[in-house]
Every structure is written in C-alpha cells, then in structure tokens.
Scaffold this active site. Structure first.
Site, short mmCIF file in Angstrom:
data_model
loop_
_atom_site.label_atom_id
_atom_site.label_comp_id
_atom_site.label_asym_id
_atom_site.label_seq_id
_atom_site.Cartn_x
_atom_site.Cartn_y
_atom_site.Cartn_z
N ASN A 9 0.87 -1.18 0.00
CA ASN A 9 0.00 0.00 0.00
C ASN A 9 0.90 1.23 0.00
OD1 ASN A 9 -1.82 2.03 0.51
ND2 ASN A 9 -2.32 1.37 2.60
N LYS A 11 0.14 4.25 -0.32
CA LYS A 11 -0.52 5.43 0.29
C LYS A 11 -0.31 6.67 -0.60
CE LYS A 11 0.07 3.31 4.77
NZ LYS A 11 -0.01 3.49 6.21
N HIS A 97 -9.52 0.97 5.00
CA HIS A 97 -8.25 1.17 5.71
C HIS A 97 -8.48 2.10 6.90
CE1 HIS A 97 -4.14 2.40 6.51
NE2 HIS A 97 -3.75 1.32 5.85
N GLU A 99 -6.89 4.52 8.00
CA GLU A 99 -6.69 5.95 7.72
C GLU A 99 -7.93 6.55 7.08
OE1 GLU A 99 -3.01 5.50 5.56
OE2 GLU A 99 -2.04 4.86 7.41
N GLU A 169 -5.59 -5.33 10.58
CA GLU A 169 -4.58 -4.30 10.81
C GLU A 169 -4.89 -3.59 12.13
OE1 GLU A 169 -2.56 -3.11 6.90
OE2 GLU A 169 -4.21 -1.74 7.23
N GLY A 175 2.22 1.96 10.87
CA GLY A 175 3.16 3.06 10.72
C GLY A 175 3.82 3.48 12.03
N SER A 215 3.26 -2.45 10.45
CA SER A 215 4.72 -2.40 10.63
C SER A 215 5.41 -3.72 10.28
CB SER A 215 5.07 -1.97 12.06
OG SER A 215 4.56 -0.67 12.31
#
Ligand code: PEP
Length: 256
Positions: A9, A11, A97, A99, A169, A175, A215
């Site tokens: 991904n 991003k 996701h 985010e 996730e 991250g 991560s």
C-alpha cells in the site's frame, strides 16, 4: 490451499515517474519462482495506476487501488468508480483502511457499500479491520472486529465471499513500528475465521484469505508470516523500499 498474498500500500506517496521507477525496481528484485508460491499486489495512487499497470504487464504481479466510490458514475467530483479502476487494470481495491476510517470518517455502512460495489464489478476488495490501542487495552477488540466484519460484509452472499480478502490491521501497529506479536495476530486471524464461519459456513472460513498488516518489515516478516492462519501481509512503509519488499515476498514464498 490458500496462496499467500503480499500487498504493498503505497498510500499518498511517489510521483507518477517515481511510481514507475519503484514498480520496475520491485519487478527486477522478485524472482519468477517466488511468484508461483506467492501473489504480489501493488497499490499506488490513482494517478499512477496506469503507469504501474504498464510496468507490471506480463509479470504476474497484480494492481490494486487504495479506494473506490460506492456509486457507478456521475456528478461526484474527485471520486473514482469501479469501472474506471477496471479500465486501468485494477484487480483489487483496498477498502476500509483505518486511515480512511479515521481521517475521512468512513463508517462500516459506507465500507459495506464500497465492498458491494467492488464485488459487483469483479474487483477483489482488501477489506481492512482492526482495533485501536484503547480498544485493545480495554479488551473490547473482538467485539469491534466482529462488528466491522458483520456490518462490512452485510448483504454479501456466500457465493461471493471467497472474493473478499480480509486484512487484520491493528490501528496501533500501523506506521508506528509496533506490531502485534505472531501469537496476537494468529489469535485474531482465528477469531476472524470463526466469525466468517458464523456469518457464512466452514468452507468460507477455510478458504478466505486473511492478511496481517502493521509495521511488517524484512526483519519481522518471517515470524509473522509463519504464524497459523496468516495468509500474507498488507504493507505500508516497507512496500516503498524495493529491497525490503522483495525480501518479504521471498520470505513468504519460502514458508510452507
Ligand atoms: C498499512 O498502511 O496498511 C500498513 C500496514 O502500514 P505500515 O506497514 O507502514 O504499518
């Protein structure tokens, strides 16, 4: 037998030209024999889908988008439809996701509409679920994940569930450099399979691909990908580093 999938991904990173460069570097570092054992998916920005599609032609690597509209077309400035994604070579799309859930306020209901639209157009949704740090600390994470799954998959028939890929996730691991231990990840993957069995049936639970994300890097990928019920990884940061990403692909291919 579920074939592993390693998904990158990218991003909101890389220009058009830099996306092409990264795709070519990744291709040059992945061996054909590894692709027989592991599927590889690259998810650049919308702008770079076309150039990455050209770069991966005939390599066996697949293309995915990072988002999709739940509408077919029309006056929706800035949105991208399933049909447009298909026209540029996408086979997959990341949906839900964390985010997008947190910064763009996507609810389980919106995510459900997007998953249904992707399936209608034969795009495979990579459906992300996972708990926040507070939800883990409060030990309510199983309930959160069950709700995300139940509401996100509402109305999807059993004949179509095998097209959905789930990515577990944990938000606290994305991250941050923190990651779930292989045991924690395996426990949630097994829990997700139980929910799929409850919502669908045993066959669906055994067949569905469940990725881990948070991560993952070249150093921890072996222990995570070897854990029970983990069928691959959705990778952010390390997917931008061709050496690290290709190493993770190689690791996945070597795991029995
Ligand atoms: C992600 O964006 O889905 C992700 C897991 O990111 P990272 O690997 O950087 O934690």
């Amino acid at each position: 037998m579920r074939k592993k999938l390693i998904a990158g991904n990218w991003k909101m990173n890389l220009t058009y030209k830099d996306s092409e460069k990264l795709a070519k570097e990744i291709i040059s570092k992945i061996e054909k024999k590894d692709l027989n054992k592991t599927d590889v998916l690259l998810c650049p920005t919308f702008v770079s889908l076309g150039i990455v599609n050209k770069a991966i032609k005939d390599t066996g690597i697949s293309l995915g988008a990072q988002n999709i509209s739940y509408e077919n077309n029309g006056a929706l400035t800035g949105e991208i439809s399933a049909e447009i994604l298909k026209s540029v070579g996408c086979e997959y799309v990341i949906i839900g996701h964390s985010e997008r859930r947190s910064y763009f306020h996507e609810s389980n209901a919106v995510i459900n509409k997007k998953i249904r639209k992707a399936i209608e157009f034969d795009l495979k949704p990579v459906f992300c679920v996972g708990e926040s740090l507070v939800e883990r600390e409060d030990e309510i994470y199983e309930g959160i994940i069950e709700k995300q799954l139940t509401e996100g998959l509402a109305g999807i028939e059993s004949g179509k569930i095998a097209e959905v890929i789930i990515a577990y996730e944990p938000v606290w691991a994305i991250g941050t450099g923190l990651n779930a231990t292989p045991e924690q990840a395996a426990q949630i993957h097994s829990f997700i399979r139980k929910i799929i069995q409850k919502l669908y049936n045993e066959k669906a639970a055994n067949e569905i691909l469940i990725l881990y994300g948070g991560s993952v890097n070249e150093n921890n990928s072996e222990s995570i990908l070897s854990a029970k019920g983990i069928d691959g990884a959705l990778i952010g940061g390390a997917s931008l580093k061709p050496d690290d990403f290709s190493k993770i692909v190689r690791t996945a291919a070597q795991i029995k």
